[in-house]
Design an enzyme around this catalytic site. Sequence first.
Site, PDB file in Angstrom:
ATOM      1  N   THR A 171      99.724  23.044  33.863  1.00  0.00           N
ATOM      2  CA  THR A 171      99.651  21.693  33.283  1.00  0.00           C
ATOM      3  C   THR A 171     100.226  20.634  34.225  1.00  0.00           C
ATOM      4  OG1 THR A 171      99.989  22.705  31.120  1.00  0.00           O
ATOM      5  CG2 THR A 171     100.266  20.324  31.245  1.00  0.00           C
ATOM      6  N   ARG A 176      91.590  28.842  32.434  1.00  0.00           N
ATOM      7  CA  ARG A 176      92.924  28.257  32.620  1.00  0.00           C
ATOM      8  C   ARG A 176      93.446  28.551  34.023  1.00  0.00           C
ATOM      9  NH1 ARG A 176      94.710  24.590  28.792  1.00  0.00           N
ATOM     10  NH2 ARG A 176      96.792  25.188  29.403  1.00  0.00           N
ATOM     11  N   HIS A 226      91.033  19.076  30.902  1.00  0.00           N
ATOM     12  CA  HIS A 226      91.490  19.830  29.739  1.00  0.00           C
ATOM     13  C   HIS A 226      90.625  21.072  29.625  1.00  0.00           C
ATOM     14  CE1 HIS A 226      92.285  20.946  25.537  1.00  0.00           C
ATOM     15  NE2 HIS A 226      90.982  21.074  25.436  1.00  0.00           N
ATOM     16  N   ARG A 254      93.926  21.491  39.294  1.00  0.00           N
ATOM     17  CA  ARG A 254      95.068  20.574  39.195  1.00  0.00           C
ATOM     18  C   ARG A 254      95.931  20.623  40.460  1.00  0.00           C
ATOM     19  NH1 ARG A 254      96.428  22.345  32.987  1.00  0.00           N
ATOM     20  NH2 ARG A 254      95.296  20.709  31.880  1.00  0.00           N
TER      21      ARG A 254
HETATM   22  P1  ATP Z   1      95.244  20.337  28.160  1.00  0.00           P
HETATM   23  O1  ATP Z   1      95.520  20.615  26.686  1.00  0.00           O
HETATM   24  O2  ATP Z   1      94.938  18.892  28.456  1.00  0.00           O
HETATM   25  O3  ATP Z   1      94.238  21.292  28.743  1.00  0.00           O
HETATM   26  P2  ATP Z   1      97.497  21.885  28.861  1.00  0.00           P
HETATM   27  O4  ATP Z   1      97.035  22.810  27.788  1.00  0.00           O
HETATM   28  O5  ATP Z   1      97.671  22.452  30.238  1.00  0.00           O
HETATM   29  O6  ATP Z   1      96.583  20.624  28.981  1.00  0.00           O
HETATM   30  P3  ATP Z   1      99.341  20.778  27.029  1.00  0.00           P
HETATM   31  O7  ATP Z   1     100.755  21.180  26.895  1.00  0.00           O
HETATM   32  O8  ATP Z   1      98.357  21.172  25.965  1.00  0.00           O
HETATM   33  O9  ATP Z   1      98.857  21.218  28.445  1.00  0.00           O
HETATM   34  O10 ATP Z   1      99.332  19.191  27.186  1.00  0.00           O
HETATM   35  C1  ATP Z   1      98.200  18.417  26.852  1.00  0.00           C
HETATM   36  C2  ATP Z   1      98.221  17.156  27.665  1.00  0.00           C
HETATM   37  O11 ATP Z   1      99.369  16.369  27.299  1.00  0.00           O
HETATM   38  C3  ATP Z   1      98.380  17.399  29.174  1.00  0.00           C
HETATM   39  O12 ATP Z   1      97.135  17.597  29.790  1.00  0.00           O
HETATM   40  C4  ATP Z   1      99.051  16.122  29.626  1.00  0.00           C
HETATM   41  O13 ATP Z   1      98.086  15.097  29.804  1.00  0.00           O
HETATM   42  C5  ATP Z   1      99.930  15.745  28.448  1.00  0.00           C
HETATM   43  N1  ATP Z   1     101.279  16.226  28.630  1.00  0.00           N
HETATM   44  C6  ATP Z   1     101.765  17.459  28.357  1.00  0.00           C
HETATM   45  N2  ATP Z   1     103.075  17.547  28.647  1.00  0.00           N
HETATM   46  C7  ATP Z   1     103.444  16.332  29.131  1.00  0.00           C
HETATM   47  C8  ATP Z   1     104.661  15.767  29.608  1.00  0.00           C
HETATM   48  N3  ATP Z   1     105.773  16.495  29.665  1.00  0.00           N
HETATM   49  N4  ATP Z   1     104.650  14.471  30.011  1.00  0.00           N
HETATM   50  C9  ATP Z   1     103.520  13.739  29.979  1.00  0.00           C
HETATM   51  N5  ATP Z   1     102.339  14.198  29.528  1.00  0.00           N
HETATM   52  C10 ATP Z   1     102.279  15.481  29.119  1.00  0.00           C
HETATM   53 MG    MG Z   2      96.557  22.229  25.826  1.00  0.00          MG
END
Ligand code: ATP
Ligand code: MG
Length: 143
Positions: free
Chosen positions: A95, A89, A119, A106
């Site tokens: 994110t 991570r 992801h 990222r």
């Molecule tokens: P991932 O699960 O993809 O590794 P992450 O764990 O950093 O990403 P999560 O909160 O799990 O973040 O979000 C999963 C995915 O949902 C993000 O990668 C993004 O594509 C989308 N996402 C999350 N938050 C938002 C937001 N506020 N607006 C638009 N898309 C979002």
């Molecule tokens: Mg996630």
Amino acid sequence: MRTLIIIRPYAVIRGLVGEIISRFERHGIRIAGIKVLRLSKVLAEKLYREHEGKNYYDSLIENMTSKPSVFAVLDIDVLDDAHATSLVRKIIGDTDPALADMGTIRGDFGLRIDQNIIHASDSPDAAQKEIPLFFDEKEIVEY
Ligand code: ATP
Ligand code: MG
């Protein structure tokens, strides 16, 4: 300790697969399994089940299923399982690419949170659940 990364369609289309994989390799992280596939809607919904109901959910599923992604099982030799997922991570960054540090995947290549390029499983528990969605045990190599 194994974990899953998905190099998402935005990165595959931009030709960033090699660059992203090499960032993990440089840490001494091994690629134990790798494949290219266009995610089915059923699997995308399983992967992002916890986001169901969010305003970005439909476009997230659409983005993940419209074009191919690269799926990889990473094998990480660290002393504590939780350190493996937290290291990965840290390498991918926050994110939101606007908040991600420079030097992270990222932070260096991302533009928008809704067009995320990678992801990664966020805990050993998540890794254990996510890897079997995409890989049979015989597709994962120990070395
Ligand atoms: P991932 O699960 O993809 O590794 P992450 O764990 O950093 O990403 P999560 O909160 O799990 O973040 O979000 C999963 C995915 O949902 C993000 O990668 C993004 O594509 C989308 N996402 C999350 N938050 C938002 C937001 N506020 N607006 C638009 N898309 C979002
Ligand atoms: Mg996630």
